[in-house]
Design a protein around this motif. Sequence first.
Motif, PDB file in Angstrom:
ATOM      1  N   GLY A 298       0.645  15.572 -39.470  1.00 28.42           N
ATOM      2  CA  GLY A 298       1.705  15.246 -38.520  1.00 28.42           C
ATOM      3  C   GLY A 298       1.547  15.894 -37.163  1.00 28.42           C
ATOM      4  N   GLU A 299       0.656  16.879 -37.052  1.00 33.13           N
ATOM      5  CA  GLU A 299       0.464  17.534 -35.760  1.00 33.13           C
ATOM      6  C   GLU A 299      -0.283  16.616 -34.808  1.00 33.13           C
ATOM      7  N   LYS A 300      -0.070  16.824 -33.525  1.00 28.79           N
ATOM      8  CA  LYS A 300      -0.844  16.118 -32.494  1.00 28.79           C
ATOM      9  C   LYS A 300      -2.054  16.997 -32.187  1.00 28.79           C
TER      10      LYS A 300
ATOM     11  N   GLU B  52      -2.752  11.286 -32.658  1.00 28.78           N
ATOM     12  CA  GLU B  52      -1.321  11.293 -32.354  1.00 28.78           C
ATOM     13  C   GLU B  52      -0.511  11.985 -33.445  1.00 28.78           C
ATOM     14  N   SER B  53      -0.860  11.753 -34.696  1.00 27.08           N
ATOM     15  CA  SER B  53      -0.168  12.367 -35.822  1.00 27.08           C
ATOM     16  C   SER B  53      -1.205  12.540 -36.925  1.00 27.08           C
TER      17      SER B  53
ATOM     18  N   SER C 153      -3.553  13.052 -39.994  1.00 21.48           N
ATOM     19  CA  SER C 153      -3.410  12.796 -41.425  1.00 21.48           C
ATOM     20  C   SER C 153      -4.635  13.340 -42.152  1.00 21.48           C
TER      21      SER C 153
END
Lengths: 113, 111
Positions: free
Chosen positions: B16-18, B79-80, B82
Motif C-alpha cells: 500500500g505504500e507509494k 502508486e500502491s 503490492s
Amino acid sequence: RKEVEQDPGPFNVPEGATVAFNCTYSNSASQSFFWYRQDCRKEPKLLMSVYSSGNEDGRFTAQLNRASQYISLLIRDSKLSDSATYLCVVNRGSSGSARQLTFGSGTQLTVLP
Amino acid sequence: DVKVTQSSRYLVKRTGEKVFLECVQDMDHENMFWYRQDPGLGLRLIYFSYDVKMKEKGDIPEGYSVSREKKERFSLILESASTNQTSMYLCASTLGGYEQYFGPGTRLTVT
C-alpha cells in the motif's frame, strides 16, 4: 510461446572447453539480435551484436539462422571469468528502435577450474 | 564512460505504500527505460521515455507510473505497492542505438 526462448542451463564446463548456447525467437520480423552478459548480482552489459553473416570477437562467435529463427553463441577456450548468465536479446520490430528489445531469461554458465 | 545510477540498491516497503525509484544517467541519452527482472521471466519492459516529459507504456505498465522532468532523470513510481511487485528493477539508457546501459538495479521487497 515466449518471444525469445533460451535453455536456462546451468551449463557447467571445465576451463578450456568449448560451449554453445542457442536461442530461438518467434517474431519473423525481428531485424537485430544481440547477446548480453550478466554477472551474478550485476547489471546486463552488451557482449556482442549478431549479424546476418555471423561475427567473431576473440573467443566468442555469434551466428544467426533466419530460416529457423535462432541465434547462437559459441565460446571457445572457456575461462573462469566467462562464468555468467548470457541473455539473448532481439529487436522485435522492423523499425529498428532500441525501445523494442525483448530479452530472453538467460542461460547460466559456470566454468570450473 | 557511461554511468547510470539508481537511488537505492535494496528497498523494503509495506503493501500500500507509494514507492519512488530514481534513475540518473550522465551521458545526455535521449532514451531511458525501466525493466523488472524476475527468475525465469527475463527482463520485462515497464515503461520507456524517449524525451523529457514523453513516455510510452511497455509490456507490463499496470501498477506503475513514470516521470521524466529532466533529461538525465527517469523515475518509476509504484502508486500502491503490492507483494507481486517484489522484484529487481533495472533502469537503462541509450542514445538511440541498441546498446542499452544499465544501472546496478534496485532489489525491492514489498511485505
